[in-house]
Design a protein around this motif. Structure first.
Motif, PDB file in Angstrom:
ATOM      1  N   LEU A  50       0.851  -1.186   0.000  1.00 24.31           N
ATOM      2  CA  LEU A  50       0.000   0.000   0.000  1.00 24.31           C
ATOM      3  C   LEU A  50       0.890   1.242   0.000  1.00 24.31           C
ATOM      4  CD1 LEU A  50      -2.962   0.951   0.172  1.00 24.31           C
ATOM      5  CD2 LEU A  50      -2.684   1.034   2.652  1.00 24.31           C
ATOM      6  N   SER A  53      -2.744   6.033   0.462  1.00 24.02           N
ATOM      7  CA  SER A  53      -4.041   5.818   1.077  1.00 24.02           C
ATOM      8  C   SER A  53      -4.709   7.174   1.303  1.00 24.02           C
ATOM      9  CB  SER A  53      -3.908   5.064   2.405  1.00 24.02           C
ATOM     10  OG  SER A  53      -5.183   4.703   2.908  1.00 24.02           O
ATOM     11  N   TYR A  55      -7.934   9.447   3.596  1.00 24.71           N
ATOM     12  CA  TYR A  55      -8.846   9.550   4.732  1.00 24.71           C
ATOM     13  C   TYR A  55      -9.578  10.877   4.635  1.00 24.71           C
ATOM     14  CZ  TYR A  55      -5.532  12.782   6.929  1.00 24.71           C
ATOM     15  OH  TYR A  55      -4.718  13.854   7.196  1.00 24.71           O
ATOM     16  N   SER A 256      -4.912  12.518   0.792  1.00 24.79           N
ATOM     17  CA  SER A 256      -4.046  11.388   0.437  1.00 24.79           C
ATOM     18  C   SER A 256      -2.756  11.467   1.247  1.00 24.79           C
ATOM     19  CB  SER A 256      -3.739  11.379  -1.067  1.00 24.79           C
ATOM     20  OG  SER A 256      -3.039  12.548  -1.452  1.00 24.79           O
ATOM     21  N   PRO A 259       1.207   5.700   3.636  1.00 22.21           N
ATOM     22  CA  PRO A 259       0.993   4.836   4.808  1.00 22.21           C
ATOM     23  C   PRO A 259       2.310   4.521   5.505  1.00 22.21           C
ATOM     24  CG  PRO A 259      -0.113   3.977   2.848  1.00 22.21           C
ATOM     25  CD  PRO A 259       0.808   5.048   2.383  1.00 22.21           C
ATOM     26  N   GLU A 263       0.968  -0.204   8.672  1.00 20.32           N
ATOM     27  CA  GLU A 263      -0.235  -0.194   7.832  1.00 20.32           C
ATOM     28  C   GLU A 263       0.016  -0.930   6.522  1.00 20.32           C
ATOM     29  OE1 GLU A 263      -3.528   2.959   5.981  1.00 20.32           O
ATOM     30  OE2 GLU A 263      -1.831   3.682   7.173  1.00 20.32           O
TER      31      GLU A 263
END
Length: 309
Positions: A50, A53, A55, A256, A259, A263
């Motif tokens: 990853l 990521s 949120y 963005s 990570p 994670e």
């Protein structure tokens, strides 16, 4: 007399062999086929690690009460201007017009974070002057805290022009975050916590809109007024001021970020185990078939439980 089952349990058989046999080689091959291919499948299917990521977070935004306004009064280059920077005002001479301005920030949902700015500006004009275009810069303090602590000075640029002189400009839009690179997952980032406009400079070049906006656009992270939906109102009275009404909302942003190590491991582990379970089930059935049917010679030994009396 009727016979019925009172208890049952599976019978356990152990299959024994020496080290250098086909059965041992088969078992090693099965172990390799069980644990290595799922890793290759997960890795080659892309997205195993990853790298990016997202949120959601509503930023903490504060209007800094810094304004720079330039309004064209003709199509020949005449203009009037004003700002909250004294050095800029000193350079304007007869082009300076000092407006009345009011600003109010609201927390509409009472969550402790401001949701929008309501700005009203009335620019006084001479009876012979008309407004054909407006360029307005407003500066903000912009902060994010959920992952890394990110603090910057940002701006909203409002611009509109018309061939017909107007009496009012109404603008309503969202102050949105623009990212060319993701944020870090932790730590403090104050790279862009610098003034958008150098208000201490006595030179006109520091207040040139081309310079200000060009320098601002070089940032990897900035804000922009999204969907401003300008409304240009016509019909100004001779001595009436030109009005600017702006509603700027501070919406929840999709951020963005890069990570962290754990994670990445968690995301990779989920993918690996989901594929591994399939290989475990299939190859376990293969082992049962091979050893129960003695495809490879082994010595079955039943497991006998001994009870001490």
């Amino acid at each position: 007399m009727a016979i019925y089952e009172v208890y049952s349990h599976p019978a356990l058989l152990r299959y024994r062999t020496s080290i250098c046999t086909k059965a041992t080689l088969f078992l090693l091959l099965v172990l390799c086929l069980t644990y290595i291919p799922p890793l290759l499948v997960a890795y080659r299917s892309h997205g195993f690690w990853l790298k990016l990521s997202t949120y959601e977070e509503q930023p903490i935004v504060r209007f800094q009460y810094q304004v720079l306004l330039i309004a064209a009064t003709s199509t020949n280059g005449d203009y009037v201007a004003w700002s909250t920077f004294q050095n800029f005002n000193n350079l304007q001479g007869s082009n300076l017009r000092i407006p009345s301005i009011s600003a109010r920030e609201e927390d509409q949902n009472q969550d402790g974070k401001l949701d929008q700015l309501n700005l009203k500006l009335a620019l006084p004009l001479e009876p012979s002057e008309q407004i054909y275009s407006v360029q307005l810069i407003l500066t903000f303090s912009y902060q994010l805290f959920r992952m890394s602590t990110f603090v910057m000075q940002s701006m909203a640029y409002i611009q509109h022009s018309s061939a017909i002189p107007g009496s009012q400009l109404f603008v309503s839009g969202d102050l949105k975050l623009q990212q060319r690179q993701p944020l870090k997952h932790r730590g403090l980032d104050t790279t862009y916590n610098v003034s958008v406009i150098n208000g201490n400079s006595p030179f006109a070049s520091a207040y040139d809109l081309t310079t200000i906006i060009g320098s601002y656009q070089e940032r990897n992270i900035s804000t922009v007024l999204s969907n401003p939906s300008p409304v240009w109102v016509l019909g100004r009275a001779a001595r009436a001021p030109f009005a600017i009404n702006a509603v700027i909302r501070y919406p929840v942003q999709i951020i963005s970020y890069q990570p962290g190590f754990w994670e990445m491991i968690k995301f990779a582990w989920i993918q690996y185990v989901s594929i591994l379970l399939i290989f475990l089930w299939v190859l376990e059935r293969v082992k049962i078939f091979v050893f129960q049917n003695q495809v490879l010679p082994t010595v079955p030994v039943p497991l006998v439980k001994q009870h001490l009396s």
